[in-house]
Scaffold this motif. Structure first.
Motif, mmCIF file in Angstrom:
data_model
loop_
_atom_site.group_PDB
_atom_site.id
_atom_site.type_symbol
_atom_site.label_atom_id
_atom_site.label_comp_id
_atom_site.label_asym_id
_atom_site.label_seq_id
_atom_site.Cartn_x
_atom_site.Cartn_y
_atom_site.Cartn_z
ATOM 1 N N ASP A 239 -27.770 -6.892 27.540
ATOM 2 C CA ASP A 239 -27.978 -5.522 27.992
ATOM 3 C C ASP A 239 -27.412 -4.508 26.989
ATOM 4 O O ASP A 239 -28.043 -3.511 26.660
ATOM 5 N N HIS A 243 -29.581 -1.444 25.008
ATOM 6 C CA HIS A 243 -29.371 -0.009 25.206
ATOM 7 C C HIS A 243 -29.584 0.812 23.944
ATOM 8 O O HIS A 243 -30.089 1.922 24.008
ATOM 9 N N HIS A 297 -30.839 -6.624 36.661
ATOM 10 C CA HIS A 297 -31.876 -5.610 36.440
ATOM 11 C C HIS A 297 -32.550 -5.939 35.129
ATOM 12 O O HIS A 297 -32.078 -6.793 34.374
ATOM 13 N N HIS A 315 -22.953 3.515 30.282
ATOM 14 C CA HIS A 315 -22.679 2.825 29.030
ATOM 15 C C HIS A 315 -22.502 3.787 27.873
ATOM 16 O O HIS A 315 -21.938 3.439 26.872
ATOM 17 N N HIS A 325 -31.383 1.188 32.364
ATOM 18 C CA HIS A 325 -31.823 0.511 33.579
ATOM 19 C C HIS A 325 -31.478 1.297 34.825
ATOM 20 O O HIS A 325 -31.906 0.938 35.908
HETATM 21 ZN ZN LIG Z 1 -26.537 -1.668 30.806
#
Ligand SMILES: [Zn+2]
Length: 397
Positions: A239, A243, A297, A315, A325
């Motif tokens: 993740d 990003h 997710h 984040h 997300h």
């Molecule tokens: Zn994230």
């Protein structure tokens, strides 16, 4: 408090089961089918392909504006964020932590029922709770250079508070695995990136590789040396890479060729690497093991029509985020659900949103023959089983 009180009772709900089923849950922070499907087609995720052909797979409906602590707490308790108390990274001005949990999590229920529990790097499990086994915390662990515990990565020796249960396991892990990072690395800030794009991207990705390697080493060590009936381990770097290094096009929001062109494969490479870790975990999955792979997710490029496409408080900091997300409609970024094991259908795709994050805990409880507590909002995923129910339900034979 509630959980501690419940644990203290320590009475098995349904008595000891003679042969307890084995369940391994492998969690991924942000698994995006849009990126993974082409890799599967090209044969670049052979382990995941194998699991899918032997199991059930599909989308996992998540919660609105999904993020890790919110979703993993929803998974653990089978209740919505407002009900279980973990509504985000920060709750009432404080970093989300296990003392805020208002509903009993799966591992506590299993522990009380005599199921041995092993957990590593599951988000929002800090400070760790006593379980019938061990627990190593994950995302949202506080420590040196990570005082707020949000998306930074204290090493085991730098943690402030309880990141490992039982405590004696700290030195064991340090000796046999190393001074492990508890979570993936913080993303670089806009200031750090500007003018040093190639160097920052390269060095940061190298660090991500090191963290994944250490995380995999920890998982293998625990699976080899501390086998438990129920085991849950979560990876966290995918993740974080998506990003700011998602493979977007010039027409996407936030496109910066200086960053985007450095490592166009950075994000798909995370899933190629994930597949190798999956292979190591699968070495511990035999025909009698229930194996679940879940993600909280997906992750998608920013969209111009969002009220503030760049807003991503969880984040971001000042990182130039290009994918996210926490879209208001969680159905825009579903997670992933994959299940394989005794009595589970083969090569079956779940269409639509048959599986939700609330269904994981009830399904696992059913496998152990434990009645679903009233507060749990999900249902047992009977549709994944050939006969409509797990073989071991109630009997554990
Ligand atoms: Zn994230």
């Amino acid at each position: 408090m509630l959980v501690a009180a419940l644990l203290a009772v320590g009475v098995p709900l349904f008595g000891q089961v003679a042969h307890k089923p084995r369940v391994i849950v492998f969690g991924v922070n942000g698994m995006e089918w849009d990126i993974i499907r082409p890799l599967l087609l090209r044969g670049e995720m052979p382990n995941l392909s194998r699991v899918i052909s032997r199991g059930v797979y599909g989308k996992l409906r998540t919660v609105p504006s999904p993020n890790c602590p919110k979703v993993y707490s929803a998974v653990a308790t089978s209740t919505p964020p407002e009900q279980n108390g973990i509504t985000g990274f920060v709750v009432g001005g404080q970093t989300a932590n296990t003392n805020m949990l208002k509903e009993e999590p799966l591992w506590s229920i299993l522990s009380k029922s005599g199921v041995t529990v092993g957990m590593a790097n599951v988000p929002a499990t800090f400070p760790v709770m006593p379980v019938n086994g061990y627990m190593v915390s994950g995302m949202l662990t506080r420590g040196k250079n990570c005082e707020d515990g949000v998306l930074c990565s204290p090493k085991l020796s730098e943690v402030s508070g309880d990141a490992v249960y039982p405590k004696a396991m700290v030195s064991e892990i340090e000796k046999n695995v190393g001074d492990i990072p508890i979570d993936c690395a913080r993303m670089p800030s806009a200031d750090q990136i500007k003018g040093h794009e190639e160097q920052v991207v390269t060095e940061w990705l190298d660090n991500v590789d090191r963290i994944r390697a250490q995380q995999a080493k920890l998982f293998e060590y625990l699976l080899n040396n501390h086998p438990t009936d129920f085991t849950m381990m979560v990876q966290s770097c995918e993740d974080r890479v998506g990003h700011w290094l998602y493979p977007i096009q010039p027409y996407n929001v936030g496109y910066n060729p200086k960053v985007a062109a450095v490592r166009v494969n950075a994000f798909p490479d995370q899933y190629r690497a994930l597949d190798k870790v999956l292979g190591k975990v699968l070495a511990h999955v035999d025909d009698n093991t229930y194996f679940f792979m879940i993600s909280d997710h997906g992750i998608k490029p920013l969209r111009e029509f969002e009220e503030d496409p760049h807003m991503h408080m969880d984040h971001g900091g000042t990182t130039p985020v290009i994918a996210k997300h926490d879209f208001a409609d969680g159905d825009d970024v579903p997670g992933a659900f994959i299940a394989m094991g005794p009595g589970i259908n083969h090569d079956k795709r779940l269409l639509g949103f048959q599986a939700t994050v609330f269904d994981i805990a009830p399904t696992i409880l059913r496998i152990y023959g434990i009645e679903q507590p009233k507060q749990m909002q999900g249902h047992v995923l009977t549709e994944i089983f050939e006969s409509g129910a797990p073989r071991a339900a109630g009997g554990g034979k």
